[in-house]
Design an enzyme around this catalytic site. Sequence first.
Site, PDB file in Angstrom:
ATOM      1  N   VAL A 163      55.592  66.217  42.583  1.00  0.00           N
ATOM      2  CA  VAL A 163      55.618  65.136  43.574  1.00  0.00           C
ATOM      3  C   VAL A 163      54.585  65.402  44.663  1.00  0.00           C
ATOM      4  CG1 VAL A 163      57.019  64.008  45.345  1.00  0.00           C
ATOM      5  CG2 VAL A 163      58.008  64.527  43.106  1.00  0.00           C
ATOM      6  N   GLU A 189      50.581  60.658  48.336  1.00  0.00           N
ATOM      7  CA  GLU A 189      51.418  59.509  48.667  1.00  0.00           C
ATOM      8  C   GLU A 189      50.745  58.520  49.602  1.00  0.00           C
ATOM      9  OE1 GLU A 189      52.408  62.639  48.888  1.00  0.00           O
ATOM     10  OE2 GLU A 189      54.318  62.952  47.868  1.00  0.00           O
ATOM     11  N   ASP A 227      22.554  30.318  45.069  1.00  0.00           N
ATOM     12  CA  ASP A 227      22.034  28.968  45.018  1.00  0.00           C
ATOM     13  C   ASP A 227      20.863  28.863  46.001  1.00  0.00           C
ATOM     14  OD1 ASP A 227      21.961  26.176  44.439  1.00  0.00           O
ATOM     15  OD2 ASP A 227      23.031  25.805  46.304  1.00  0.00           O
ATOM     16  N   ASP A 236      27.119  26.768  47.987  1.00  0.00           N
ATOM     17  CA  ASP A 236      27.828  25.868  48.895  1.00  0.00           C
ATOM     18  C   ASP A 236      28.294  24.586  48.218  1.00  0.00           C
ATOM     19  OD1 ASP A 236      25.339  24.768  48.501  1.00  0.00           O
ATOM     20  OD2 ASP A 236      24.988  24.264  50.599  1.00  0.00           O
ATOM     21  N   ASP A 293      28.470  25.078  42.315  1.00  0.00           N
ATOM     22  CA  ASP A 293      28.468  26.538  42.406  1.00  0.00           C
ATOM     23  C   ASP A 293      29.861  27.126  42.204  1.00  0.00           C
ATOM     24  OD1 ASP A 293      25.696  26.636  43.156  1.00  0.00           O
ATOM     25  OD2 ASP A 293      26.287  26.014  45.164  1.00  0.00           O
ATOM     26  N   ASN A 330      51.485  66.651  53.430  1.00  0.00           N
ATOM     27  CA  ASN A 330      51.022  65.446  52.721  1.00  0.00           C
ATOM     28  C   ASN A 330      51.038  64.205  53.596  1.00  0.00           C
ATOM     29  OD1 ASN A 330      50.635  66.989  50.494  1.00  0.00           O
ATOM     30  ND2 ASN A 330      52.149  65.974  49.203  1.00  0.00           N
ATOM     31  N   ASP A 378      47.717  65.776  56.209  1.00  0.00           N
ATOM     32  CA  ASP A 378      46.706  65.115  55.375  1.00  0.00           C
ATOM     33  C   ASP A 378      46.616  63.626  55.684  1.00  0.00           C
ATOM     34  OD1 ASP A 378      46.164  67.469  54.190  1.00  0.00           O
ATOM     35  OD2 ASP A 378      46.999  66.990  52.223  1.00  0.00           O
TER      36      ASP A 378
END
Length: 892
Positions: free
Chosen positions: A265, A270, A312, A620, A624, A714, A718
């Site tokens: 785990v 996570e 375009d 536009d 398109d 974790n 972190d």
Amino acid sequence: MEATIDGLSSVEAARRLKRDGANELKEGQRVSALRILAAQFNSVMIWILIAAGAISGLLGEKLDAIAILAIVALNAAIGFYQEFRAERSIAALKKMTAPKATVRRDGELVSIPATGIVTGDILALEAGDLIGADARIITASSLKCVESPLTGESEAVMKDPAAVERVDTPLGDRKNLVFLGTSVAAGRGEAVVVATAMNTELGRIARLLQVAGEDDGTPLQRRLDALGRILLWAALAAVGLLFGLGWLRGAERMELFLTSISLAVAAVPEGLPAIVTVALSVGVLRLARRGALVRKLAAVETLGSTSVICTDKTGTLTVGEMTARSLYVGGSVYQVTGEGYGPEGEVQWEGKKAEGPQLLALRELANIMLGCNSSHLVQDAGVWKTLGDPTEGALLVAGAKAGGNLQQIEKELPKAGEVPFDSDRKRSVVIRRMPDGAHRAFINGAPNVVLDLSTQLFTGTSVRPMTAEDRQSILDHTSEMAGKALRVIASGYANVGNDSPGEFDPAQFEHDLVFVGLTGMYDPPRPEGKGAIAKCHAAGVKVVMITGDHPRTAGAIAAELGIGGGAAAVTGTELDQMSAEQLQQRVPEISVYARVTAEHKLRIVHALKATGAVVAMTGDGVNDAPAIKGADIGIAMGKSGTEVTKQAADLILTDDNFTTIVAAVEEGRGIYNNIRKALQYMLAGNTGELILMAGCVALGMPSPLLPIHLLWINLVTDGLPALALATDVVDADVMKLPPRPRAERITDRSFLRTMLLTGVLTAAVAFGVFFYGLQTGSLATARGSAFAVLVFAELLRSFGVRSETKPLWKIPLWSNRNLVIVVAISIGLQVWSQHSTTLGSFLKTPPMTFSDCLRLLALGAIPLALLECVKVIKHFHRHTTQPPKALTKSTT
């Protein structure tokens, strides 16, 4: 299809309506809110986290389980909020169709709901009408239609009942047809309906929209899913490895199982989904400040992967408004500055504003530009627009810049009659009464027509007979303007005499004209476009122009903007002759496409994607929209873009500025780098934990970290710095690198080497401290020291991970203020946990003196120092192995 000039009977129309259905576009199946919510869990990483949370709960680690599942829920909520608005592209198309139409029924003209139009109906068309179906012209009197929503061309198209001989005639050249969703700019006519509802050209686009957007995930989503699968197997491998080692050493099996599962785990980052969501959300806010609105969160990073931008021409690379650029009068050539229908700009001669005797010549030309004109300029919400023909709108603007005054002309030279533009005559005439009571015909038209009718020339100060040299000079200037893809309009006049308005006959005065001058106009490139395209090329991003306009016009605009290197444009007719395989082979070499339809644009996008390119499509117009939806990243213009185009897009430019696309690509690259560095930071830390735990188990030593230590590292040690790294500033050099390949993994070899090296260094320092603690003190003290040094090493390493190549001292410390604050607070909390009974009991850390904390902090800096040395060595190696620039240049 049966039809008569008198139209259908009411009975026959009702029968056809029942047979064919209502004349309305069909909407595709809407995406329900439940499906949008379910899509947020369509990720390997998310399901790994859900499994990790469930296992943590079963093992009694309720805090761990709650934290993990809360992250999953938050990630799903943010993603759902961003994508809640369902697909509305087809609904937006329906708004473009006409609510009412005038048709001939039972021999009489009647107004009916446009949904009641059937094939065979006779449509009565006049200026201002929104056309309710595709129809074949029967009669036309100066009938002009604006078809830019379908073709992208800003110029109104003159319609003609004459048959078009070629079956493969491009849409923009089908002069004998009118189309659903387009409008009548001028004139009047009648047409027989040949297609309704989904069988129209607009209906074809609606069908393309339904199939164009089959979602195969963004590059980031695919990379994270691949990473999730790697982490899944890594976690299983960790469980198997530790369980096997413990089994061989005779450890107690239940304790061994629980320890292995806890470590598996812990191996899963996570916070990663939250990190990615925050990075993308911050990118959304940054892009909004730079003029881009993001409709789909994951699309932000896709911009950074873009290797081809298909754009375009009309309204995207150009301003989307006809603009006079060159004038020729009195033997001199003048330049007109400014773009569009606004009054900004002036007429210049040899780079300076025209003045003195030049103004007399210009005013004579301006009087014809303004006097022979039926369009009007209006200002709507601060934006100037033309009501009527765009060409005449451009003449109005140029005439005003050349010194003309429309109000004065209307007052002093009142209109006495007119002959509208006709495709056969190729000229328009307005007759005005002069101050002396005589009448004068002002004429604008095709240069060859006006020149053939002219026998006199306005020299700038007077009128004299036209010579052969004069005629050739005019033809040369006409050719020169046309060679620059300018549409050329000639102006002249004829004195009619004192006849009454009812007696004017064009045949009596359309000869012996006085030729005054020429006006060259086009839809000009946006001023900032060339620089933006050059920046794209420098960043390794190819720009491809796809337009419905004429090949010569497309080529000239492309050349002016630096697209294609002067290569000829490929037309829609040529595309029709290519198979999918042939197009896929040729598409990397083509930069300009002309006379293409919505279907062609979608084929081009799909062909580019098949070559491995990450494709962005901008535009536009309605034509398109399918390609925008089918691209990896669809970009619509916010001001000039139609609603259907905006709904099909992932990104909307609020300023219609092509440079904003470049800024968005830069931001996207920065976001990817931020996600990568945050991921490197977290996975390297997890790797260090795994190596430390596995090493101790293999050597038969006690566990150096408790489950609460793993959770704290974790989610706090972190997680918080990783969040700060995810919002780091974009590196200034990010646009000097080529785009990432579509198939590139986020965890490439360089990433894995750095991750393993970092993990080994961090684990080695923590193991040394733990081993020393066991030799000199208790297990609790050894664990507390190992935990502290691991936390310090992780926090300090966050400063170095900000760049893979630049050493720490070359990165401004306060350019990421959030990271400095987070690290400082986290170090403070760690030290406090060694002196606070409450926090210490929660984290199961023993008391420790400040001097011991400082020593552990210094030891924690060892991995950072060694990693920075590696950067310096790599930098030195790169520069010493590269050949000298002068030598490289001489050998090439």
